[in-house]
Design a protein around this motif. Structure first.
Motif, mmCIF file in Angstrom:
data_model
loop_
_atom_site.group_PDB
_atom_site.id
_atom_site.type_symbol
_atom_site.label_atom_id
_atom_site.label_comp_id
_atom_site.label_asym_id
_atom_site.label_seq_id
_atom_site.Cartn_x
_atom_site.Cartn_y
_atom_site.Cartn_z
ATOM 1 N N SER A 309 0.800 -1.224 0.000
ATOM 2 C CA SER A 309 0.000 0.000 0.000
ATOM 3 C C SER A 309 0.835 1.277 0.000
ATOM 4 C CB SER A 309 -0.933 0.025 1.223
ATOM 5 O OG SER A 309 -1.832 -1.067 1.188
ATOM 6 N N VAL A 310 2.139 1.175 0.209
ATOM 7 C CA VAL A 310 2.991 2.362 0.218
ATOM 8 C C VAL A 310 4.014 2.314 -0.910
ATOM 9 C CG1 VAL A 310 4.625 3.731 1.563
ATOM 10 C CG2 VAL A 310 2.668 2.670 2.703
ATOM 11 N N ILE A 311 4.806 1.237 -0.961
ATOM 12 C CA ILE A 311 5.885 1.170 -1.951
ATOM 13 C C ILE A 311 5.360 0.772 -3.323
ATOM 14 C CG2 ILE A 311 8.083 0.075 -2.498
ATOM 15 C CD1 ILE A 311 8.542 -0.334 0.474
ATOM 16 N N GLN A 312 4.580 -0.318 -3.380
ATOM 17 C CA GLN A 312 4.143 -0.842 -4.668
ATOM 18 C C GLN A 312 3.282 0.139 -5.469
ATOM 19 O OE1 GLN A 312 2.460 -4.772 -4.457
ATOM 20 N NE2 GLN A 312 1.586 -4.654 -6.507
ATOM 21 N N PRO A 313 2.284 0.833 -4.872
ATOM 22 C CA PRO A 313 1.492 1.764 -5.692
ATOM 23 C C PRO A 313 2.320 2.848 -6.357
ATOM 24 C CG PRO A 313 0.365 1.319 -3.628
ATOM 25 C CD PRO A 313 1.732 0.703 -3.521
ATOM 26 N N LYS A 314 3.371 3.327 -5.680
ATOM 27 C CA LYS A 314 4.221 4.337 -6.281
ATOM 28 C C LYS A 314 4.942 3.793 -7.505
ATOM 29 C CE LYS A 314 6.800 7.962 -6.872
ATOM 30 N NZ LYS A 314 6.238 9.149 -7.566
ATOM 31 N N ILE A 315 5.504 2.588 -7.379
ATOM 32 C CA ILE A 315 6.230 2.007 -8.509
ATOM 33 C C ILE A 315 5.268 1.629 -9.627
ATOM 34 C CG2 ILE A 315 7.729 0.100 -9.199
ATOM 35 C CD1 ILE A 315 8.895 0.108 -6.423
ATOM 36 N N VAL A 316 4.092 1.074 -9.279
ATOM 37 C CA VAL A 316 3.095 0.732 -10.298
ATOM 38 C C VAL A 316 2.616 1.992 -11.010
ATOM 39 C CG1 VAL A 316 0.759 -0.154 -10.644
ATOM 40 C CG2 VAL A 316 2.360 -1.411 -9.220
ATOM 41 N N GLY A 317 2.376 3.066 -10.250
ATOM 42 C CA GLY A 317 1.938 4.312 -10.872
ATOM 43 C C GLY A 317 2.958 4.862 -11.838
#
Length: 392
Positions: A309-317
């Motif tokens: 919910s913190v690291i992955q959404p940034k990289i996916v975005g």
């Protein structure tokens, strides 16, 4: 003597808002187009009405549309295998068989692991009949201590009863049968899509000569989907390994099953770890009481929330060009339209919608800057420059 009437000169018709009388030009073709006969507000209302009708239609056929869209996503993801084989001189039937075998092996391997794990879970659940009965008794005493009447206590504790395990097993079996029935349809759709995917790059090259924007939008959707699945798969493997080791150390039964569940729910944006948390937390309550359940919840939140919910959404975005808020809203919308399968397909379906409604038209491409992760303007689609578009 007959007098001829002089022709009355007609006033020049000028377009409103223009002082030179020239017709407006289309932003992509430069050709003159006639002024719109409808006010902009009416056009917006008609567009919203069409959207409502389209969404209602998708909801009515979600049982068919969901597996078809899942098959499309899997085919798009694995299609570079067929393209690579064709580029190295392999015949079309060989590339098609390789593509079909790859997709089928992934699905069958994942499905086989789930069936084996579910069989172990079904064998394990009857052992917790006594724990369910004890939970009901404890809940009844706690509610009675707060002054709640016997009838209200019975209604509140009705889900926590001795037969709850049997109901849970029945629900698991019913869900497995439903997934299996949809699986045959999914495999059939995958067969035909994989066979067509071998010849699709050549068709795209021909279509790019007439509709470069459409082809560019479709290729952008395919590339974004592959990037999203690659990032989600890498993070899913990391989360699954950590969760499996953590649950094994805590003594939770079937840690491999819950690690596999964490891997699958990692494809659900933002809140996927919550879905994977419920079963091991429940087993922790049955095995070691509230203390073990709290330990499972705390460790899951510490590991999965930070990663998913913190690291992955940034990289996916950054990889697909969608902001975190758009990703979350797409999760809510597609889950409402297609059900649980829509949660897994939320990001790819949002990319497809963005490609067909935003990237396809240079006049609306500015919207991409509003929904992107960094707010930067979108680059022109690959289809706008046919000479630079790769053949795959």
């Amino acid at each position: 003597m007959v007098r001829r009437s002089m022709p009355v000169p007609r006033p020049a018709i000028r377009l409103r808002g223009r002082h030179d009388g020239a017709l407006p030009t289309h932003p992509s073709t430069g050709a003159g187009t006639s002024a719109s006969l409808l006010p902009r507000g009416v056009v917006v209302l008609l567009g919203l009405a069409g959207t409502v009708v389209a969404v209602a239609g998708m909801r009515s056929v979600s049982d068919i549309l969901g597996p078809v869209l899942l098959a499309l996503m899997l085919t798009v993801t694995a299609s570079p295998i067929g393209t690579w084989l064709r580029r190295h001189g392999a015949p079309a039937w060989t590339a098609g068989l390789a593509l079909i075998a790859t997709v089928y092996l992934i699905l069958l391997g994942l499905g086989g692991a789930l069936v084996f794990a579910l069989a172990r879970l079904i064998d394990l659940m009857p052992q917790y009949q006594a724990q369910f009965a004890q939970l009901r008794a404890d809940a009844t005493r706690t509610l009675d201590g707060f002054g709640i009447g016997p009838q209200q206590v019975q209604e509140l504790t009705a889900p926590v009863r001795a037969g709850g395990v049997a109901d849970l097993v029945q629900a698991v079996l019913g869900g497995a049968v439903g997934v299996l029935s949809n699986g045959f349809f999914l495999l059939a759709v995958l067969l035909f899509l994989c066979l067509d995917a071998v010849h699709f790059p050549a068709r795209l090259r021909k279509a790019a000569q007439e509709r470069p924007e459409v082809v560019g939008a479709l290729r952008g959707f395919a590339q974004g989907t592959r990037r999203y699945l690659l990032v989600s798969t890498i993070f899913g493997i990391i989360v699954a390994v950590i969760d499996t080791l953590m649950l094994w150390a805590l003594g939770i039964p079937l840690p491999v099953l819950w690690g596999l569940l964490s891997f699958i729910t990692n494809y659900i944006p933002n809140i996927g770890f919550v879905v994977g948390l419920v079963p091991p937390a429940l087993l922790g309550l049955l095995e070691g009481g509230p203390r073990l359940m709290v330990a499972v919840i705390a460790l899951y939140c510490l590991v999965n929330f930070v990663i998913q919910s913190v690291i992955q959404p940034k990289i996916v975005g950054d990889a697909v060009g969608l902001s975190a808020s758009v990703s979350f809203l797409s999760l809510v919308f597609w889950t409402w339209v297609l059900g649980p399968l829509g949660a897994l397909l939320a990001i790819p379906l949002s990319l497809l919608t963005k490609g067909l409604l935003v990237d396809i038209d240079p006049a609306t491409r500015w919207i991409g800057a509003l929904i992107s992760s960094d707010g930067s303007p979108e680059e022109p689609a690959a289809g706008d420059r046919p000479a630079a578009v790769p053949p795959g």
